[in-house]
Design an enzyme around this catalytic site. Structure first.
Site, PDB file in Angstrom:
ATOM      1  N   MET A  85       6.033  12.466   1.227  1.00 35.25           N
ATOM      2  CA  MET A  85       6.738  11.132   0.837  1.00 35.25           C
ATOM      3  C   MET A  85       6.327  10.555   0.520  1.00 35.25           C
ATOM      4  SD  MET A  85      10.319   9.827   2.082  1.00 35.25           S
ATOM      5  CE  MET A  85       9.599   8.445   2.878  1.00 35.25           C
ATOM      6  N   TYR A 138       8.841  -3.979   7.015  1.00 31.82           N
ATOM      7  CA  TYR A 138       8.377  -3.252   8.376  1.00 31.82           C
ATOM      8  C   TYR A 138       9.745  -4.001   9.345  1.00 31.82           C
ATOM      9  CZ  TYR A 138       4.438  -1.080   7.006  1.00 31.82           C
ATOM     10  OH  TYR A 138       3.101  -0.275   6.671  1.00 31.82           O
ATOM     11  N   THR A 155       0.688   4.785   1.350  1.00 33.33           N
ATOM     12  CA  THR A 155       0.199   5.248   2.783  1.00 33.33           C
ATOM     13  C   THR A 155      -0.735   6.655   2.242  1.00 33.33           C
ATOM     14  OG1 THR A 155       0.541   4.468   4.729  1.00 33.33           O
ATOM     15  CG2 THR A 155      -0.071   6.477   4.688  1.00 33.33           C
ATOM     16  N   HIS A 195       5.355   6.538  -1.040  1.00 33.54           N
ATOM     17  CA  HIS A 195       6.509   5.285  -0.562  1.00 33.54           C
ATOM     18  C   HIS A 195       5.213   4.198  -0.547  1.00 33.54           C
ATOM     19  CE1 HIS A 195       5.896   6.116   3.967  1.00 33.54           C
ATOM     20  NE2 HIS A 195       5.956   5.490   3.514  1.00 33.54           N
ATOM     21  N   SER A 197       6.093   0.541   1.360  1.00 40.17           N
ATOM     22  CA  SER A 197       7.200   0.058   2.328  1.00 40.17           C
ATOM     23  C   SER A 197       6.878  -1.826   2.036  1.00 40.17           C
ATOM     24  CB  SER A 197       6.726   0.548   3.590  1.00 40.17           C
ATOM     25  OG  SER A 197       6.854   1.094   4.357  1.00 40.17           O
ATOM     26  N   HIS A 231       0.578  -1.467  -0.183  1.00 40.66           N
ATOM     27  CA  HIS A 231       0.086  -0.121  -0.223  1.00 40.66           C
ATOM     28  C   HIS A 231       0.723   1.512   0.123  1.00 40.66           C
ATOM     29  CE1 HIS A 231       1.530  -0.083   4.288  1.00 40.66           C
ATOM     30  NE2 HIS A 231       0.986   0.678   4.552  1.00 40.66           N
TER      31      HIS A 231
END
Length: 191
Positions: A126, A133, A53, A128, A130, A51
């Protein structure tokens, strides 16, 4: 005057942490899942859906969050996102990620949704996606960054359609992500 809440009323007024995610089209989600699974098998970390954000963690009652989400999705069009590079970050939720090109479409989708949620960020957006994590050392992050490029050689040239948004309950204290759950999803208008 009785101030006790029924269990149903209490549930509706309890506040949780929510995030709005932009979800890539299905074939890209499958491709990213293979990459993310490959990184996790070597470097650990929790499993999560690919995903971008759009609205960061914001505390709201569920009814309010769902209403704001539906309003934000109304009339929003699908848009394209493009990868600039595989990069590493300085905290758990940005360990290794795909830095996305901040096109006007990408930035406007976030600005549109944050407006509906009344979300104020302390840092510029920003965009992005991911991949991993974790609380990794800089050396491990660099290894994972290089491994991502080996596992998917074309990842740095990837462009993909964001065709839906999802509202997630995202307790940022839960590093296992086991409490995270999708609350609502909205397909975006095709161009």
């Amino acid at each position: 005057m009785d101030t006790h809440l029924t269990p149903q009323q209490a549930t509706h007024s309890t506040k949780y942490i929510y995030s709005v995610w932009a979800i890539p089209e299905q074939n890209v989600r499958r491709r990213l899942k293979v990459l993310m699974d490959g990184l996790r098998s070597e470097f650990g970390g929790p499993q999560f859906e690919a995903h971008v954000t759009v609205v960061g963690a914001i505390e709201l009652a569920e009814d309010d969050a769902v209403q704001k989400f539906k309003s934000a999705c109304d009339g929003l069009r699908a848009y394209t996102a493009s990868v600039d590079k595989v990069d590493t970050g300085t905290f758990f939720y940005q360990c290794v990620y795909l830095l996305l090109h901040p096109t006007s479409q990408v930035k406007e989708a976030s600005a549109h949704c944050t407006h509906y949620f009344g979300y104020k960020s302390s840092t510029p957006y920003m965009p992005h996606l991911s991949l991993l994590y974790g609380d990794c050392t800089d050396d491990v992050k660099k290894k994972a960054q290089e491994k991502a490029k080996v596992l998917d050689e074309g990842i740095c040239n990837l462009s993909f359609l964001i065709d839906r948004l999802a509202l997630y309950k995202t307790d940022t204290e839960d590093r296992t992500l086991k409490s995270w759950e999708k609350v609502a999803e909205c397909p975006l208008i095709s161009n």
